[in-house]
Design a protein around this motif. Structure first.
Motif, PDB file in Angstrom:
ATOM      1  N   GLU A  59       0.872  -1.443   0.069  1.00  0.00           N
ATOM      2  CA  GLU A  59       0.029   0.637   0.525  1.00  0.00           C
ATOM      3  C   GLU A  59       0.740   1.432  -0.438  1.00  0.00           C
ATOM      4  O   GLU A  59       0.507   1.913  -0.978  1.00  0.00           O
ATOM      5  CB  GLU A  59      -1.222  -0.258   1.004  1.00  0.00           C
ATOM      6  CG  GLU A  59      -1.701   0.707   1.687  1.00  0.00           C
ATOM      7  CD  GLU A  59      -2.902   0.992   2.406  1.00  0.00           C
ATOM      8  OE1 GLU A  59      -2.998   2.231   2.470  1.00  0.00           O
ATOM      9  OE2 GLU A  59      -2.826   0.447   3.596  1.00  0.00           O
ATOM     10  N   THR A  60       1.255   1.254   0.938  1.00  0.00           N
ATOM     11  CA  THR A  60       2.546   2.780   1.221  1.00  0.00           C
ATOM     12  C   THR A  60       3.420   2.702  -0.390  1.00  0.00           C
ATOM     13  O   THR A  60       4.292   3.662  -0.318  1.00  0.00           O
ATOM     14  CB  THR A  60       3.453   2.281   2.393  1.00  0.00           C
ATOM     15  OG1 THR A  60       4.884   1.347   2.190  1.00  0.00           O
ATOM     16  CG2 THR A  60       2.965   2.246   3.628  1.00  0.00           C
ATOM     17  N   LEU A  61       4.002   2.003  -0.957  1.00  0.00           N
ATOM     18  CA  LEU A  61       4.314   1.608  -2.117  1.00  0.00           C
ATOM     19  C   LEU A  61       3.957   2.352  -3.240  1.00  0.00           C
ATOM     20  O   LEU A  61       4.674   2.927  -4.079  1.00  0.00           O
ATOM     21  CB  LEU A  61       5.371   0.292  -2.728  1.00  0.00           C
ATOM     22  CG  LEU A  61       6.311  -0.242  -1.578  1.00  0.00           C
ATOM     23  CD1 LEU A  61       6.613  -1.469  -2.013  1.00  0.00           C
ATOM     24  CD2 LEU A  61       7.911   0.661  -2.103  1.00  0.00           C
ATOM     25  N   ALA A  62       2.210   2.428  -3.265  1.00  0.00           N
ATOM     26  CA  ALA A  62       1.671   2.749  -3.878  1.00  0.00           C
ATOM     27  C   ALA A  62       2.210   2.387  -5.643  1.00  0.00           C
ATOM     28  O   ALA A  62       1.554   3.549  -6.119  1.00  0.00           O
ATOM     29  CB  ALA A  62       1.615   5.008  -3.403  1.00  0.00           C
ATOM     30  N   LEU A  63       2.440   1.376  -5.914  1.00  0.00           N
ATOM     31  CA  LEU A  63       2.466   0.869  -7.494  1.00  0.00           C
ATOM     32  C   LEU A  63       1.172   1.541  -8.590  1.00  0.00           C
ATOM     33  O   LEU A  63       1.085   2.061  -9.429  1.00  0.00           O
ATOM     34  CB  LEU A  63       2.922  -0.022  -7.728  1.00  0.00           C
ATOM     35  CG  LEU A  63       3.871  -0.417  -8.877  1.00  0.00           C
ATOM     36  CD1 LEU A  63       4.329   0.424  -9.817  1.00  0.00           C
ATOM     37  CD2 LEU A  63       3.869  -1.749  -9.314  1.00  0.00           C
ATOM     38  N   ASP A  64       0.134   1.071  -7.031  1.00  0.00           N
ATOM     39  CA  ASP A  64      -0.843   0.931  -8.193  1.00  0.00           C
ATOM     40  C   ASP A  64      -1.522   2.359  -8.395  1.00  0.00           C
ATOM     41  O   ASP A  64      -2.249   2.894  -9.469  1.00  0.00           O
ATOM     42  CB  ASP A  64      -2.202   0.045  -7.507  1.00  0.00           C
ATOM     43  CG  ASP A  64      -1.919  -1.013  -8.165  1.00  0.00           C
ATOM     44  OD1 ASP A  64      -0.899  -1.520  -8.623  1.00  0.00           O
ATOM     45  OD2 ASP A  64      -2.386  -1.608  -6.909  1.00  0.00           O
ATOM     46  N   GLN A  65      -1.025   3.027  -7.031  1.00  0.00           N
ATOM     47  CA  GLN A  65      -1.084   4.630  -7.130  1.00  0.00           C
ATOM     48  C   GLN A  65      -0.953   5.492  -8.407  1.00  0.00           C
ATOM     49  O   GLN A  65      -1.669   6.255  -8.911  1.00  0.00           O
ATOM     50  CB  GLN A  65      -1.363   5.199  -5.651  1.00  0.00           C
ATOM     51  CG  GLN A  65      -2.135   6.894  -5.740  1.00  0.00           C
ATOM     52  CD  GLN A  65      -1.568   7.509  -4.211  1.00  0.00           C
ATOM     53  OE1 GLN A  65      -1.705   8.455  -4.591  1.00  0.00           O
ATOM     54  NE2 GLN A  65      -1.231   6.405  -3.584  1.00  0.00           N
ATOM     55  N   ILE A  66       0.550   5.187  -8.411  1.00  0.00           N
ATOM     56  CA  ILE A  66       1.021   6.013  -9.579  1.00  0.00           C
ATOM     57  C   ILE A  66       0.909   5.771 -11.135  1.00  0.00           C
ATOM     58  O   ILE A  66       0.683   6.347 -11.999  1.00  0.00           O
ATOM     59  CB  ILE A  66       2.434   5.128  -9.289  1.00  0.00           C
ATOM     60  CG1 ILE A  66       2.816   5.461  -7.868  1.00  0.00           C
ATOM     61  CG2 ILE A  66       3.800   6.009 -10.296  1.00  0.00           C
ATOM     62  CD1 ILE A  66       4.396   4.972  -7.150  1.00  0.00           C
TER      63      ILE A  66
END
Length: 517
Positions: A425-432
């Motif tokens: 969640e904190t690496l946020a690859l999907d969000q990027i």
């Protein structure tokens, strides 16, 4: 689509936004807050495992070969009975095996209770708590930029302010009541002033052994009986049981014995000054403090095995050019961080000093000194960070405004203690991916950003993050004036920690209470 269908849609979206704003503005549950008492530190390790082992072995050598002088007769009896050796020179020496055995059976986890049960402190592992201490003899007047003697009202006000500050987790007496010349009355009024001002855990000292019985009587009355006091002792004894280098403080040891018998937790406080009453080297000062506190640990467990004790290695820095204390120095930060590591080496609850300043006022010097030592203490996993807010002039002065500003500072230090969480969640690859491919190209206003506004970020209560233009439009607010206004606001409201009228009347009938009713 006609207007009748559009209007409800807008209202629904607006209502959803309003609901989300309200949810973000509402206080978070304790376990979801970005910071809270008892966060796990321990990532900062200035000492290697080999360093700690060498310090430990040297401390054992010091105890076995040099020992400590000036124990009271009762202490000699306890210690010799436990296996120590009284030499012809009057010094008590501690066999290595006895010290190692004491470490192995010492209390590994100490709970410092609050009066209302809401802010108990669990001292174990690398759990970090920040609070006051220091026994200053002056108050800092930020308006007049001068110093005056501290009073019992000042102490009570400090307790009331601390009670309202989330990041001040406990209140150890930060100043002396200079307006009460009788030491017995000063000690008793210190208990009254602090416990009537906060329900958080309180630490106090006693001038003479004979005063402890009266103090315990007062605490029994406040608790509602001796049994209730012993079940949840909400006051601990800060005890300077040694006079460095390597001497017991005779009367303080007698105080300690009485406090242990009365069910009061004890802070074993060794406060040598590097270059004066402790070696000038950082390693040597840490080693001597460990040796002295290990002697105290043997003493406590000889009086009562497993009694709650805090390993209080408090070596202070010294400006070798002038002989003045340097509590805000880089050396002080290393002394405290190294001591915290030794507490973990022994797996014993510990405390040390950090967050004080040599500056006379809450200025830029105070800011860098306080943050330097406070954040390193937290990162090193120090259980009890004493003198963490309000202390100035190398512990000679205490400042209410600085206490309030310290709440902001400690909040940022605690965020550093919390560290960086790395997961999917904190690496946020999907969000990027969603933002960069067909998305808005920024993260402002995304559900992920909004959902973590409070749980990941710490915001200052008084610190200023406005633009220069906004700052001017707000009439250029001054940080110290804002702190003074906050102080007056807190002190203008009724304290939630006040005793009920019946208890207060009984205390005033039994003791000479100097604070007005």
């Amino acid at each position: 689509m006609n207007d009748q269908t559009k209007t409800p849609a807008r209202a629904t979206r607006s209502g959803g936004r309003a609901a989300r704003r309200a949810a973000r503005a509402a206080p978070l549950a304790e376990n979801l807050r970005a910071i809270r008492p008892g966060m796990e530190g321990g990532t900062l390790k200035p000492l290697t495992e080999q360093d700690m082992e060498r310090i430990h072995q040297s401390a054992l050598d010091a105890l076995e070969q040099i020992g400590l002088a000036d124990a009271p007769q009762s202490g000699i009896d306890y210690l010799v009975g436990a296996g120590c050796i009284l030499g012809d020179d009057g010094r008590i020496r501690f066999p290595r095996a006895l010290v190692e055995e004491t470490i192995a059976k010492a209390n590994r986890s100490v709970t410092l209770f609050s009066r209302d049960g809401k802010t108990d402190l669990n001292l174990s592992g690398n759990r970090v708590h920040y609070g006051t201490a220091g026994a200053a003899v002056h108050m800092v007047d930020v308006q007049g930029r001068n110093y005056r003697e501290s009073t019992v009202q000042d102490l009570h006000d400090a307790a009331r302010i601390s009670d309202r500050l989330d990041n001040i987790h406990f209140l150890q007496r930060p100043m002396v009541c200079r307006d009460i010349p009788d030491n017995r009355e000063m000690d008793l009024n210190s208990i009254y002033a602090t416990t009537a001002g906060t329900t958080k855990h309180v630490g106090v000292s006693f001038t003479e052994p004979d005063f402890v019985d009266d103090a315990l009587e007062m605490l029994h009355m406040i608790a509602g009986g001796e049994d209730k006091w012993r079940e949840r002792p909400f006051v601990s004894n800060s005890n300077c049981f040694v006079v460095p280098p390597m001497k017991f403080a005779t009367e303080s040891c007698e105080v300690m014995e009485k406090c242990i018998a009365g069910g009061m937790p004890v802070l074993l406080l060794s406060a040598g000054m590097a270059g004066a009453t402790a070696p000038s080297t950082i390693a040597g000062a840490i080693m001597q403090a460990c040796a002295e506190c290990l002697a105290g640990l043997v003493y406590v467990n000889a009086v009562k095995p497993g009694a709650p004790a805090i390993f209080g290695t408090w070596p202070f820095g010294l400006d070798l050019r002038t002989g003045a204390m340097s509590v805000g120095s880089g050396e002080q930060a290393l002394l405290t961080a190294g001591c915290a590591q030794m507490h973990k080496f022994y797996d014993i609850p510990g405390g040390a000093a950090a967050g004080a300043s040599d500056s006379k006022l809450p200025d830029m010097q105070a800011g860098w000194e306080q943050m330097c030592t406070a954040v390193m203490a937290g990162l090193s996993g120090l259980n009890m960070v004493y003198e963490a807010a309000g202390m100035h002039a190398s512990l000679l002065g205490f400042c209410h405004e600085s206490l309030i500003l310290g709440d902001d500072l400690i909040g940022q230090a605690l965020r550093c203690v919390r560290g960086i969480e790395v997961n999917d969640e904190t690496l946020a690859l999907d969000q990027i991916r969603a933002t960069c491919i067909g998305g808005p190209g920024h993260y402002l206003g995304t559900d992920q950003t909004l959902s973590r506004m409070q749980s990941d970020y710490v915001y200052p209560g008084l610190g200023d993050r406005t633009s220069p233009k906004e700052w001017e439009e707000l009439q250029k607010p001054d940080l110290l004036k804002k702190a003074s206004a906050r102080k007056e606001q807190i002190l203008g409201e009724r304290s939630q920690a006040r005793f009920d009228p019946e208890t207060d009347a009984a205390l005033r009938a039994r003791f000479n209470i100097h604070l007005p009713a």
